[in-house]
Scaffold this motif. Structure first.
Motif, mmCIF file in Angstrom:
data_model
loop_
_atom_site.group_PDB
_atom_site.id
_atom_site.type_symbol
_atom_site.label_atom_id
_atom_site.label_comp_id
_atom_site.label_asym_id
_atom_site.label_seq_id
_atom_site.Cartn_x
_atom_site.Cartn_y
_atom_site.Cartn_z
ATOM 1 N N THR A 1 5.582 48.770 29.761
ATOM 2 C CA THR A 1 4.878 49.432 28.656
ATOM 3 C C THR A 1 5.638 49.251 27.339
ATOM 4 O OG1 THR A 1 5.952 51.502 29.261
ATOM 5 C CG2 THR A 1 3.724 51.141 30.085
ATOM 6 N N ARG A 2 6.937 49.371 27.374
ATOM 7 C CA ARG A 2 7.754 49.162 26.160
ATOM 8 C C ARG A 2 7.675 47.710 25.720
ATOM 9 N NH1 ARG A 2 9.319 50.958 21.557
ATOM 10 N NH2 ARG A 2 11.330 50.202 20.906
ATOM 11 N N LEU A 3 7.698 46.809 26.671
ATOM 12 C CA LEU A 3 7.624 45.384 26.360
ATOM 13 C C LEU A 3 6.296 45.041 25.693
ATOM 14 C CD1 LEU A 3 8.942 42.583 26.583
ATOM 15 C CD2 LEU A 3 7.782 42.355 28.776
ATOM 16 N N THR A 4 5.208 45.645 26.145
ATOM 17 C CA THR A 4 3.896 45.392 25.552
ATOM 18 C C THR A 4 3.913 45.736 24.063
ATOM 19 O OG1 THR A 4 2.784 45.789 27.652
ATOM 20 C CG2 THR A 4 1.440 45.988 25.661
ATOM 21 N N TYR A 5 4.522 46.861 23.716
ATOM 22 C CA TYR A 5 4.624 47.269 22.324
ATOM 23 C C TYR A 5 5.469 46.269 21.526
ATOM 24 C CZ TYR A 5 6.122 49.788 18.184
ATOM 25 O OH TYR A 5 6.423 50.115 16.888
ATOM 26 N N GLN A 6 6.607 45.877 22.064
ATOM 27 C CA GLN A 6 7.493 44.947 21.359
ATOM 28 C C GLN A 6 6.834 43.587 21.157
ATOM 29 O OE1 GLN A 6 10.738 45.403 24.092
ATOM 30 N NE2 GLN A 6 11.783 46.883 22.764
ATOM 31 N N ILE A 7 6.128 43.105 22.163
ATOM 32 C CA ILE A 7 5.424 41.833 22.042
ATOM 33 C C ILE A 7 4.339 41.935 20.969
ATOM 34 C CG2 ILE A 7 3.903 40.182 23.231
ATOM 35 C CD1 ILE A 7 6.808 39.931 24.143
ATOM 36 N N ALA A 8 3.641 43.058 20.922
ATOM 37 C CA ALA A 8 2.615 43.264 19.890
ATOM 38 C C ALA A 8 3.229 43.213 18.496
ATOM 39 C CB ALA A 8 1.888 44.585 20.109
ATOM 40 N N CYS A 9 4.398 43.822 18.329
ATOM 41 C CA CYS A 9 5.092 43.773 17.033
ATOM 42 C C CYS A 9 5.478 42.340 16.678
ATOM 43 C CB CYS A 9 6.336 44.659 17.055
ATOM 44 S SG CYS A 9 5.996 46.418 17.133
ATOM 45 N N LEU A 10 5.996 41.614 17.642
ATOM 46 C CA LEU A 10 6.382 40.220 17.396
ATOM 47 C C LEU A 10 5.164 39.348 17.093
ATOM 48 C CD1 LEU A 10 9.107 39.820 20.167
ATOM 49 C CD2 LEU A 10 9.484 39.820 17.685
ATOM 50 N N GLN A 11 4.067 39.625 17.771
ATOM 51 C CA GLN A 11 2.837 38.865 17.517
ATOM 52 C C GLN A 11 2.312 39.174 16.113
ATOM 53 O OE1 GLN A 11 -0.468 39.687 20.142
ATOM 54 N NE2 GLN A 11 -1.352 37.676 19.783
ATOM 55 N N HIS A 12 2.345 40.425 15.723
ATOM 56 C CA HIS A 12 1.902 40.827 14.385
ATOM 57 C C HIS A 12 2.744 40.140 13.298
ATOM 58 C CE1 HIS A 12 0.115 43.318 11.296
ATOM 59 N NE2 HIS A 12 1.335 43.618 10.869
ATOM 60 N N ALA A 13 4.030 39.930 13.585
ATOM 61 C CA ALA A 13 4.925 39.262 12.640
ATOM 62 C C ALA A 13 4.773 37.739 12.665
ATOM 63 C CB ALA A 13 6.375 39.636 12.939
ATOM 64 N N GLY A 14 3.937 37.237 13.576
ATOM 65 C CA GLY A 14 3.724 35.795 13.668
ATOM 66 C C GLY A 14 4.825 35.045 14.392
ATOM 67 N N LEU A 15 5.580 35.764 15.250
ATOM 68 C CA LEU A 15 6.720 35.147 15.927
ATOM 69 C C LEU A 15 6.433 34.740 17.370
ATOM 70 C CD1 LEU A 15 9.510 37.488 14.518
ATOM 71 C CD2 LEU A 15 8.812 35.218 13.697
ATOM 72 N N VAL A 16 5.402 35.322 17.977
ATOM 73 C CA VAL A 16 5.018 34.937 19.336
ATOM 74 C C VAL A 16 3.505 34.852 19.436
ATOM 75 C CG1 VAL A 16 7.056 36.013 20.429
ATOM 76 C CG2 VAL A 16 4.913 37.297 20.274
ATOM 77 N N THR A 17 3.068 34.149 20.458
ATOM 78 C CA THR A 17 1.646 34.101 20.794
ATOM 79 C C THR A 17 1.489 34.658 22.206
ATOM 80 O OG1 THR A 17 1.829 31.865 21.710
ATOM 81 C CG2 THR A 17 1.208 32.063 19.370
ATOM 82 N N ARG A 18 0.321 35.211 22.459
ATOM 83 C CA ARG A 18 -0.015 35.704 23.803
ATOM 84 C C ARG A 18 -1.298 35.026 24.240
ATOM 85 N NH1 ARG A 18 0.238 42.228 23.708
ATOM 86 N NH2 ARG A 18 -1.187 41.944 21.995
ATOM 87 N N LYS A 19 -1.330 34.660 25.525
ATOM 88 C CA LYS A 19 -2.558 34.092 26.081
ATOM 89 C C LYS A 19 -2.604 34.392 27.565
ATOM 90 C CE LYS A 19 -0.688 29.585 27.234
ATOM 91 N NZ LYS A 19 -0.797 28.168 27.197
ATOM 92 N N ALA A 20 -3.791 34.315 28.119
ATOM 93 C CA ALA A 20 -3.953 34.531 29.555
ATOM 94 C C ALA A 20 -3.252 33.405 30.310
ATOM 95 C CB ALA A 20 -5.431 34.567 29.917
ATOM 96 N N ALA A 21 -2.600 33.759 31.389
ATOM 97 C CA ALA A 21 -1.917 32.765 32.216
ATOM 98 C C ALA A 21 -2.942 31.855 32.874
ATOM 99 C CB ALA A 21 -1.062 33.463 33.262
ATOM 100 N N CYS A 22 -2.638 30.586 32.928
ATOM 101 C CA CYS A 22 -3.577 29.607 33.485
ATOM 102 C C CYS A 22 -3.910 29.878 34.948
ATOM 103 C CB CYS A 22 -2.997 28.196 33.355
ATOM 104 S SG CYS A 22 -2.840 27.648 31.659
ATOM 105 N N GLU A 23 -2.883 30.175 35.756
ATOM 106 C CA GLU A 23 -3.101 30.329 37.189
ATOM 107 C C GLU A 23 -3.619 31.703 37.584
ATOM 108 O OE1 GLU A 23 1.000 31.540 36.154
ATOM 109 O OE2 GLU A 23 -0.111 29.709 35.763
ATOM 110 N N ASP A 24 -3.509 32.666 36.674
ATOM 111 C CA ASP A 24 -3.942 34.031 36.985
ATOM 112 C C ASP A 24 -4.365 34.699 35.677
ATOM 113 O OD1 ASP A 24 -4.309 36.658 37.717
ATOM 114 O OD2 ASP A 24 -2.273 36.959 38.473
ATOM 115 N N ARG A 25 -5.654 34.842 35.468
ATOM 116 C CA ARG A 25 -6.182 35.373 34.205
ATOM 117 C C ARG A 25 -5.714 36.794 33.913
ATOM 118 N NH1 ARG A 25 -7.318 31.556 30.994
ATOM 119 N NH2 ARG A 25 -9.497 31.533 30.488
ATOM 120 N N ARG A 26 -5.237 37.510 34.937
ATOM 121 C CA ARG A 26 -4.737 38.867 34.702
ATOM 122 C C ARG A 26 -3.373 38.859 34.040
ATOM 123 N NH1 ARG A 26 -4.736 40.903 40.574
ATOM 124 N NH2 ARG A 26 -4.024 38.769 40.725
#
Length: 165
Positions: free
Chosen positions: A87-112
């Protein structure tokens, strides 16, 4: 400043160094290692904020991703490697994504699953800041690791002192 680097043991002596407490040598060494890394993190926090404008925990995520292939890592793996709650990681990743430093996408082998990767912007920022960050870490360790800490760590992992590989 040079005197502090020549004599890191001038810091207040850690009670764990005496070795006459209840803890076995391995646990004393572990406590000394935690204290040293904590001191390094304290010095690094302000440099990370100034150079990258991210928190220390977000910086750890960026460093982890920087050592991975460009396709990145699944969020569950990042949480495992950093020992962070998802849960904490989800928040941190969202902050990094908002700053344009990371991208998030569904995993190829498992859409979840969600894969996280560095952007070119993050790679450039890390490259530009890496010399300063590495110097900060080196100076901080030189300041906090004295003879007592080296001895304790060598006792913890005797092969470190003897390994010539």
């Amino acid at each position: 400043m040079a005197a502090a680097q020549e004599h890191p043991a001038e810091l207040p002596e850690c009670p764990s160094c005496a070795g006459d407490g209840l803890l076995p040598a391995e646990l004393r060494a572990w406590m000394l290692l935690l204290a040293a890394t904590g001191a390094v993190e304290q010095r690094l926090r302000s440099v990370v904020k100034k150079r990258l404008d991210v928190s220390h925990d977000e910086f750890l995520i960026l460093c982890l991703l920087a050592e991975q292939p460009r396709e990145g890592l699944r969020m569950t793996r990042i949480a495992e490697l950093l020992g962070r709650p998802k849960t904490r990681l989800t928040y941190q990743i969202a902050c990094l994504q908002h700053a344009g430093l990371v991208t998030r996408k569904a995993a190829c082998e498992d859409r979840r699953g969600i894969e996280v990767a560095l952007t070119d912007k993050a790679r450039s920022l890390l490259e530009d800041a890496s010399a300063t960050l590495a110097e900060t870490v080196g100076e901080a360790f030189a300041h906090v690791i004295g003879a007592d800490q080296r001895e304790a760590l060598s006792a913890l992992v005797p092969r470190l002192a003897d390994d010539t590989r």
